[in-house]
Design an enzyme around this catalytic site. Structure first.
Site: not given
Ligand code: BG6
Length: 484
Positions: A20-21, A51, A160, A190, A192, A252
């Site tokens: 995936g992305d 998959r 998230k 991200h 953090l 964020h």
């Protein structure tokens, strides 16, 4: 635990949704950097679960293309090939149990080969709608059972958005809690993993210059700005369903606020820091419907509705400003301004404006105010604005700056450094830069009433021209209303 110790932790990293992305944009480049920097544990394997029926060779080819196309430094071919050797591929449907059973026996074989009880890190790089079947199958196939009471941990990484509101976040937490304790759940925001956020703690708690004045008696307001020159960059379906407030405000920006406003933690450990972050977020005043009307502003850039995948009737905000406040002995009565937008001049920063004492040795009607800027973009650094006498005869003042430039962010590749750091922290078990369930709850409790009122159209959605400053000045109205 140090990065050196991490080297001695046999670890298997299992990524659900590996084609995936998220994998392409964030996880694979970050893992590659970890590898290049020699941070992989000595015994380490990555199992890509997806998959797509492409087999290990097909998957490696997919990763080669991703890494070859990554902006920034060119990676050496031999490094890429050595990196790809850490991968195994497991094709399977998230809904079907067979693939999990194969995975379980595969994991057993790895432990046999290593003669160790390895730690397992499960990354749910899939849409939240897939979480339930993955978690349930992990449970039934016994994949998350440790080998013994003190041997081998299992951890899960989730991304998230943590739900769409407080209720769905709670449902997600309950689902994960069925299988994992809070100490095993690593919720990624991200931000953090950003140096500058962690640097706010150093600036505040390792220096004595400002901390004694870091309160309502000395500070006039805190502004958090999150302006981006980019639009929605091929993420129209996701973005149109969430909008700016859920996309960057709920996570964020509230984390930025937590760092700048929280009390000093007892120690610099995950437990204490996360508790203090949650405490300050809980103290954010939730807005009543009338307050939402008065104290919030929302906009959409002209052209947004024409983006492919966006509904032509979309009422999704791409800009917002919120005049918030905190109920605490430290901050009561101090405006907290949260402002974010797409297609505007790039500026991500926290600005802390100090009050000027009375009586003031300044010309009538003028107050000289000091400001501290924590800038994330375009140039990461800390700046203090102060006033100085102009050279020469007379006593005229001029604004001056003390600046510390950490780095020019324009040269950075988005996400990679943060994910690299966060993935290593997962392996070493440092939960400090991960969002706790209490933080998630507190953040939604603040956001939900605003979104509910916006959904009822209580606040007009204003159109703005891309790259304009007008929306920023027009929305100043909410700040004025807060002070009325
Ligand atoms: C993401 C948001 O979480 O953060 C994006 O979904 C946003 O819309 C991005 O652009 C900003 O991240 P960074 O690290 O570039 O500031």
């Amino acid at each position: 635990m140090s990065a050196i110790k991490a080297k001695n932790i046999p670890t298997v990293f299992i990524i659900f949704g590996a084609t995936g992305d998220l994998m392409a944009k964030k996880i694979a480049p970050a893992l590659f950097h970890l590898y290049r920097n020699g941070k992989f544990p000595n015994l380490f394997k990555i199992i890509a679960f997806s998959r797509r029926d492409i087999g290990l060779e097909g998957f490696k080819e997919h990763l080669r293309t991703i890494l070859a196309n990554k902006k920034g430094k060119q990676f050496k071919k031999e490094d890429i090939e050595a990196f790809l050797n850490f991968f195994e591929y497991q094709q399977g449907d998230f809904e079907k149990v067979d693939a999990y059973n194969t995975l379980a026996s595969y994991l057993g074989n790895i432990d046999g080969e290593w003669m160790a009880c390895s730690n397992k890190l499960f990354y749910l790089a899939v849409p939240p709608s897939n979480y339930r079947s993955i978690v349930e199958h992990l449970k039934t196939s016994g994949l998350t059972k440790p080998c013994g009471p003190d041997e081998g941990w299992t951890r899960v990484i989730v991304e998230k958005p943590f739900g769409k509101n407080a209720q769905t976040a709670l449902e997600l937490d309950l689902l994960l809690a069925d299988l994992f304790q809070e100490e095993q759940i690593y919720r990624i925001d991200h931000y953090l993993g950003k140096d500058m956020l962690q640097n706010i703690l150093s600036f505040r708690f390792n220096n004595d210059l400002f901390e004694d004045s870091w309160d309502k008696d000395h500070i006039e307001k805190i502004e958090i700005r999150f302006m981006e020159n980019i639009g929605i960059e091929g993420r129209s379906t996701f973005y149109d369903g969430v909008g700016a407030l859920r996309d960057v405000g709920q996570n964020h920006m509230l984390q930025m606020l937590a760092f700048v406003a929280m009390d000093q933690p007892k120690t610099f450990t995950a437990g204490d820091v996360r508790t203090q972050r949650a405490e300050i977020l809980k103290k954010l005043n939730t807005l009543s419907p009338l307050e939402v009307e008065k104290l919030t502003y929302r906009g959409q850039y002209i052209g947004y509705k024409e983006v492919e995948g966006v509904s032509p009737k979309s009422t999704t905000e791409t800009y917002f400003k919120i005049a918030a406040s905190i109920s605490s002995t430290r901050w009561s009565g101090i405006p907290i301004i949260l402002e974010a937008g797409k297609e505007l001049e790039q500026k991500k920063e926290i600005v802390v404006t100090f009050k000027h004492r009375e009586p003031c040795l300044c010309p009538p009607g003028v107050h000289y105010k000091n400001k501290v800027f924590f800038t994330l973009e375009p140039k990461e650094g800390i700046t203090i604005e102060f006033w100085s006498k102009k050279p020469g005869h007379g006593y005229e003042m001029e604004k001056q700056k003390l600046s510390f430039l950490f780095r020019d962010q324009r040269k950075k590749v988005q996400y990679v450094e943060e994910y690299e750091r966060l993935l290593l922290d997962c392996i070493t078990g440092n939960q400090l830069p991960f969002v706790s369930t209490d933080e998630v709850k507190a953040m939604w409790n603040f956001i939900d009433p605003i979104i509910e009122a916006w959904d009822k159209n209580k606040v007009q959605l204003v159109e703005y021209k891309p790259k304009t400053k007008k929306v920023i000045t027009d929305s100043l109205i909410v700040e004025k209303r807060l002070l009325e």
